[in-house]
Enzyme design. Structure first.
Site, PDB file in Angstrom:
ATOM      1  N   MET A 290       0.801  -1.226   0.000  1.00 26.62           N
ATOM      2  CA  MET A 290       0.000   0.000   0.000  1.00 26.62           C
ATOM      3  C   MET A 290       0.834   1.276   0.000  1.00 26.62           C
ATOM      4  SD  MET A 290      -1.689  -0.111   3.808  1.00 26.62           S
ATOM      5  CE  MET A 290      -2.840  -1.373   3.274  1.00 26.62           C
ATOM      6  N   GLU A 291       0.216   2.306  -0.567  1.00 24.16           N
ATOM      7  CA  GLU A 291       0.785   3.661  -0.566  1.00 24.16           C
ATOM      8  C   GLU A 291      -0.299   4.584  -0.034  1.00 24.16           C
ATOM      9  OE1 GLU A 291       1.309   7.247  -1.013  1.00 24.16           O
ATOM     10  OE2 GLU A 291       0.684   6.866  -3.075  1.00 24.16           O
TER      11      GLU A 291
END
Length: 519
Positions: A290-291
């Site tokens: 994830m970002e």
């Protein structure tokens, strides 16, 4: 092994040339004629699926205009997509890496030929001006081209290094994970959407792709392109719908093997939490990539070239209206340079033109009413936490317009200096000296992008070591990472530092098996 030319990032279109402007405007006319008001279906197991309920996509620059509609998936559709993807995986994982890569290369070639068409739909659906849309389509092409070539590294037994042992053959082989879910954002509705699904797919996985509700039309157009490029049924499942419904169902499902997510910190942390809980019948630890955004800072010291610094600040802060996780939302200036940098920054921002994406304005509308209201709230907070020296106005009469706003004399720990606003709002903070500036830059919980404008080599090297950012830029803007050139991703609360567009990104979607044979 595919036999193609060495990867090279796409050039950007030069819109100072009249013929390129005309080509873009022709594409806008074409897109209006072909797509405006169209309803885009789900794609499950290669079949187009229409639903009674739909999501409406509005032009943020003119909210009276409906760009299109997308089908609204239910949990039943999500379950069907998941089971269908596992069925498709049984064959897809047996395809050679070369064959899978050729699908991406074919899609990239097709997208090159339709570049302005995709650009124009982004302009209408999310309000991007010509350059912002074109850079994104170029990035999408780059993801396809780059990941196709990178996949070759993992295509054979012994792809990772092991040491020999007498009388035995020992080797590592990369194998795909299975079926995963990709949940992508609206701010890069083509490039991030495409990159997040192309990487796991070329590695041999199947993906259920769920775009943001505000940008389903451009995502649907890309899915059509991938199918036309030869993507087999079930390998890419396309579900538009509400995240709290189908997204939640899929990330908590026992048969979801991995989750790749780009979006807000709050949603990302929730996904990370629920994905960690083992469900009945689950046989693996879900992998989560994830970002989650940032509160990105650029430091300017007294040795910096003023024009370079101000240009970098304006581009980094107000490109696509600050709606980038990499956008500069804090400008930290050493005491000696503060007044002249602030003055030049305010003057340059005052010259920016605000208008529609179709007019190719410097600053356009923010994406939706929720963002519009959130940014207004932070501007009001900023009035009490600093001095508004540029902008501060909003206009929602026709679209979601927020003036590019500068808040000066902000304390490093003020809310507008610590919390992600995700809009055209910058806090300017005075630092005693360069050491203090680094301390301020590292004072948030994020660690995505950052920058330093300075001519002092010792300070640049100090920042190289001490500035907490996954992507750090010197003497230029802090946005605009190029695939294969500046692998992108942050740490701390900015994400898992997976480095999209980097040499190891595909390994997020594979696992290693060691095989030994004694002779």
């Amino acid at each position: 092994m595919i036999k193609v030319e060495t990867y090279r990032p796409q050039d950007f279109v030069d819109f100072s040339q009249p013929e390129n402007v005309q080509a873009y405007q022709d594409a806008l006319t074409y897109v209006r004629e072909q797509y405006l008001g169209k309803t885009w279906p789900l794609v499950i197991n290669g079949e187009r699926v229409h639903t009674d309920e739909k999501l409406t996509s509005l032009n943020p620059c003119d909210t009276q205009e409906i760009v299109g509609y997308t089908a609204k998936a239910t949990v039943e559709h999500a379950e069907q997509a998941l089971q269908g993807a596992w069925a498709a995986w049984a064959e897809w994982k047996t395809w050679s890496m070369d064959a899978r890569a050729r699908v991406l290369l074919r899609a990239a070639a097709m997208l090159k030929r339709r570049r302005h068409e995709f650009n124009a739909l982004m302009t209408l659906e999310v309000g991007k001006n010509y350059a912002e849309a074109d850079v994104e389509t170029a990035e999408c092409i780059d993801f396809l081209e780059y990941y196709a070539r990178q996949a070759m590294k993992y295509a054979h037994f012994g792809a990772a290094e092991t040491f020999p042992y007498p009388g035995e053959e020992n080797g590592l082989m990369y194998i795909p994970l299975g079926v995963g879910v990709s949940i992508s954002p609206w701010n890069f509705p083509l490039a991030i959407f495409a990159g997040m699904l192309a990487a796991p797919i070329v590695a041999g996985n199947c993906v259920i792709a769920k775009p943001a509700e505000d940008s389903g039309c451009i995502a649907a157009l890309f899915v059509d392109l991938m199918i036309e490029a030869g993507m087999p049924a079930g390998v890419l499942q396309f579900l538009t719908g509400v995240g709290e419904e189908i997204g939640e169902y899929l990330v908590t499902h026992a048969q979801t093997r991995f989750i790749t997510f780009t979006g807000s910190r709050a949603v990302g942390l929730h996904i990370n939490e629920v994905a960690a809980k083992v469900q009945k019948g689950q046989k693996w630890i879900k992998r989560v990539i994830m970002e989650l955004g940032g509160k990105d800072a650029m430091i300017v010291d007294e040795t910096a070239d003023l024009d370079v610094a101000v240009t970098a600040a304006v581009q980094g802060a107000f490109g696509f209206n600050g709606q980038k996780c990499s956008a500069m939302s804090r400008l930290i200036v050493t005491d000696e340079a503060y007044d002249r940098v602030l003055s030049a920054f305010v003057e340059r921002v005052g010259a920016l033109k605000q208008g529609t994406g179709e007019e190719n304005a410097n600053v356009t509308a923010v994406v939706n009413e929720e963002s519009f209201e959130k940014i207004q709230k932070y501007i009001e907070i900023g009035r009490s936490e600093g001095r508004i020296v540029a902008g501060g106005g909003v206009d929602g009469s026709k679209g979601y317009y927020v003036q590019p706003t500068i808040i000066a004399d902000v304390d490093a720990y003020a809310r507008v200096a610590q919390e992600e606003i995700f809009g055209p709002v910058v806090s300017v903070i005075r630092a005693r000296d360069f050491d203090h500036a680094i301390e301020i830059a590292n004072s948030t919980e994020y660690g995505l992008t950052g920058g330093v404008c300075s001519k002092n080599r010792a300070r640049l090297e100090q920042a190289r070591e001490q500035f907490e950012a996954g992507n750090l830029y010197f003497n230029r803007k802090i946005t605009g990472a190029i695939v294969g050139v500046q692998p992108f991703g942050g740490y701390n609360m900015s994400g898992t530092d997976s480095k999209a567009g980097g040499p190891d990104y595909l390994t997020n979607f594979m696992q290693l098996k060691t095989v030994t044979e004694r002779f």
